[in-house]
Design a protein around this motif. Structure first.
Motif, short mmCIF file in Angstrom:
data_model
loop_
_atom_site.label_atom_id
_atom_site.label_comp_id
_atom_site.label_asym_id
_atom_site.label_seq_id
_atom_site.Cartn_x
_atom_site.Cartn_y
_atom_site.Cartn_z
N THR A 144 0.81 -1.23 0.00
CA THR A 144 0.00 0.00 0.00
C THR A 144 0.84 1.27 0.00
N GLY A 145 2.16 1.15 0.15
CA GLY A 145 3.03 2.33 0.10
C GLY A 145 3.34 2.92 1.46
N LYS A 146 3.52 2.07 2.45
CA LYS A 146 3.77 2.57 3.82
C LYS A 146 5.10 3.31 3.92
N GLU A 147 6.12 2.86 3.18
CA GLU A 147 7.41 3.55 3.25
C GLU A 147 7.32 4.93 2.58
N TYR A 148 6.52 5.06 1.53
CA TYR A 148 6.32 6.37 0.91
C TYR A 148 5.65 7.33 1.88
N VAL A 149 4.71 6.81 2.66
CA VAL A 149 4.06 7.64 3.66
C VAL A 149 5.08 8.09 4.70
N ALA A 150 5.91 7.15 5.16
CA ALA A 150 6.94 7.48 6.15
C ALA A 150 7.90 8.54 5.63
N LYS A 151 8.33 8.39 4.39
CA LYS A 151 9.28 9.35 3.80
C LYS A 151 8.62 10.72 3.64
N ASN A 152 7.33 10.72 3.33
CA ASN A 152 6.61 11.99 3.20
C ASN A 152 6.50 12.69 4.55
N ILE A 153 6.28 11.91 5.61
CA ILE A 153 6.25 12.49 6.96
C ILE A 153 7.61 13.11 7.28
N HIS A 154 8.68 12.39 6.97
CA HIS A 154 10.03 12.92 7.23
C HIS A 154 10.28 14.20 6.44
N ASP A 155 9.89 14.21 5.17
CA ASP A 155 10.16 15.37 4.31
C ASP A 155 9.37 16.60 4.72
N LYS A 156 8.27 16.41 5.47
CA LYS A 156 7.48 17.54 5.93
C LYS A 156 7.79 17.90 7.38
N SER A 157 8.80 17.23 7.96
CA SER A 157 9.15 17.47 9.36
C SER A 157 10.30 18.45 9.48
N LYS A 158 10.62 18.80 10.72
CA LYS A 158 11.75 19.69 10.97
C LYS A 158 13.08 18.98 10.78
N ARG A 159 13.04 17.66 10.60
CA ARG A 159 14.26 16.87 10.41
C ARG A 159 14.53 16.57 8.93
N LYS A 160 13.85 17.25 8.03
CA LYS A 160 13.91 16.89 6.62
C LYS A 160 15.31 16.99 6.03
N GLU A 161 16.18 17.82 6.61
CA GLU A 161 17.54 17.95 6.10
C GLU A 161 18.48 16.89 6.69
N GLN A 162 17.97 16.11 7.62
CA GLN A 162 18.76 15.08 8.29
C GLN A 162 18.47 13.71 7.67
N PRO A 163 19.24 12.66 8.06
CA PRO A 163 19.09 11.35 7.41
C PRO A 163 17.71 10.73 7.63
N PHE A 164 17.28 9.96 6.63
CA PHE A 164 16.12 9.09 6.74
C PHE A 164 16.62 7.67 6.49
N ILE A 165 16.61 6.85 7.53
CA ILE A 165 17.14 5.49 7.44
C ILE A 165 15.97 4.50 7.51
N ALA A 166 15.79 3.75 6.41
CA ALA A 166 14.72 2.74 6.35
C ALA A 166 15.32 1.37 6.64
N VAL A 167 14.69 0.63 7.55
CA VAL A 167 15.17 -0.69 7.96
C VAL A 167 14.06 -1.71 7.79
N ASP A 168 14.34 -2.77 7.04
CA ASP A 168 13.38 -3.87 6.89
C ASP A 168 13.64 -4.87 8.00
N CYS A 169 12.81 -4.82 9.04
CA CYS A 169 13.04 -5.66 10.21
C CYS A 169 12.91 -7.15 9.89
N GLY A 170 12.16 -7.48 8.85
CA GLY A 170 11.99 -8.88 8.50
C GLY A 170 13.15 -9.47 7.73
N ALA A 171 14.05 -8.62 7.26
CA ALA A 171 15.16 -9.10 6.43
C ALA A 171 16.47 -9.23 7.22
N ILE A 172 16.45 -8.90 8.50
CA ILE A 172 17.68 -8.95 9.31
C ILE A 172 17.74 -10.26 10.09
#
Length: 405
Positions: free
Chosen positions: A101-129
């Motif tokens: 459904t695009g959950k990571e796109y939603v997360a990235k959009n939240i980050h890009d509209k936040s005060k932290r948008k100039e800082q790193p966005f690290i995505a982790v797939d918990c099921g792949a570790i």
């Protein structure tokens, strides 16, 4: 479809109803700031620049950094309102939705509209570790701390320091790692494997799942304290089947992407293929839609995608009766809007308390005629439950009083 057409004809952006004045004002200011008078250098570029602008305007509006498509449906409008509401805060957000459904796109959009948008966005797939190295992956390690640790390693939490960490499929974490994660979130400090020194981290946590974490908590598979720590605010990402008004908007975005990747120039979809896509239920959601369109672009030799290059299940779905039976309402969007309004009014709950009266009302010829009902009242009750059945009865009463069919 109106939004897609408008964008292709040169519209700067679109806005969904109901219109919020602050959102409209922000969009107008954005349009004014990005469409200033051209400079001398820009004028000298001539026709080449014009072609570039036309090309840009044929694409539906999306974030420059994420490709996030806002959508025009009521469900998308509600989703975007939640994103705009929570993005400027530092609250942890739990993003819930089916696979694809695009959950990571939603997360990235939240980050890009936040005060932290100039800082790193690290995505982790918990099921792949793998469980054996999960602690090292999250919190890092120092050289020699275990066999194979030939160098110091920075973990995901330290890499995201100052920014946002996105934990996808959070329900796949082992119970032991959940304990370590909870401590890191509470104290905002981590300790790399093999180190005696703790590192302070300033991070915002976004998590996503397609599982029922509340049920996992009840079963003892997920820590309740961690669940509440992650779920300061939750966002439900709708299924593609519930965003019919957005379907062709997404389809055109994926078509444009497939054209670029496959170096082709397919211009759109014929009427039959559009009907087939709108009838299909899309159990794989946006991911399935994207893969379907990319495959079709690869296979077709025509200017437009037709039924011959669509998967068999889409063609079969075209000949099936519409599965979106909304009972009392003409569409899913109408159902959601009316039920939400009635829930907020408080009148529906009062009516529901007199259940026999509600049943009698819905059984009346006037109500059945007003809605052209094909279901017996007991079937409506089973579908919507007692509360929403009562809400439907209230709506029936209002329509009857107004003489509305």
């Amino acid at each position: 479809n109106m939004a897609v057409t408008a964008m292709k004809e040169g519209a700067f952006d679109y806005i969904s109803k109901p219109v919020r004045p602050d959102e409209l004002l922000a969009l107008i200011n954005k349009a004014l700031s990005e469409n200033k008078a051209p400079t001398k250098d820009a004028v000298s570029q001539g026709a080449a620049k014009d072609k570039t602008e036309v090309s840009k305007n044929t694409k539906p509006p999306k974030s420059k950094s994420t490709g996030y498509v806002k959508g025009v449906s009521d469900t998308s409008s509600k989703l975007n309102q939640y994103i705009d509401l929570v993005a400027p805060t530092n609250m942890s957000v739990l993003i819930i939705g089916d696979s694809g459904t695009g959950k990571e796109y939603v997360a990235k959009n939240i980050h890009d509209k936040s005060k932290r948008k100039e800082q790193p966005f690290i995505a982790v797939d918990c099921g792949a570790i793998p469980k054996e190295i999960a602690t090292s992956e999250f919190f890092g390690h120092i050289k020699g701390s275990f066999t194979g640790a030939v160098n110091d390693k920075i973990g995901h939490f330290e890499a995201a320091n100052g920014g946002t960490i996105f934990l996808d499929e959070i329900g796949n974490l082992s119970y032991e790692l959940q304990v370590q994660l909870l401590r890191a979130l509470q104290e905002r400090r981590i300790k790399p494997v093999g180190s005696n020194n703790e590192i302070n981290v300033d991070i915002r946590v976004l998590a996503a799942t397609n599982e029922d974490l509340e049920e996992a908590v009840r079963q003892g598979d997920f820590r309740e304290d961690l669940y509440h720590r992650l779920n300061e605010f939750s966002i439900q990402v709708p299924r593609l089947a519930d965003r019919q008004d957005d379907l062709m908007l997404f389809a055109n975005v994926f078509l444009d992407k497939a054209n670029n990747e496959l170096e082709k120039n397919i211009t759109g979809f014929d009427e039959a293929s559009i009907n087939a896509m709108q009838t299909y239920d899309w159990p794989g959601n946006l991911r399935e839609l994207q893969n379907t369109i990319k495959r079709a672009v690869l296979l077709t030799d025509l200017d437009k995608i037709d039924l011959d290059v669509l998967p068999r299940e889409l063609i079969l779905a075209k000949d099936q009766p519409n599965r979106n039976d909304y009972g009392l309402f003409k569409s899913k969007n109408e159902e959601e809007m009316i039920l939400n309004a009635l829930e907020n009014s408080g009148e529906a709950k009062l009516l529901d308390q007199n259940f026999h009266q509600a049943y009698t009302l819905m059984s009346s010829p006037q109500a059945r005629d007003a809605f052209d009902l094909t279901k017996e009242p007991k079937d409506v009750i089973e579908r919507y439950g007692r509360n929403k059945f009562g809400q439907g009865c209230l709506l029936a009463r209002r329509l009857i009083e107004r003489g509305t069919r």
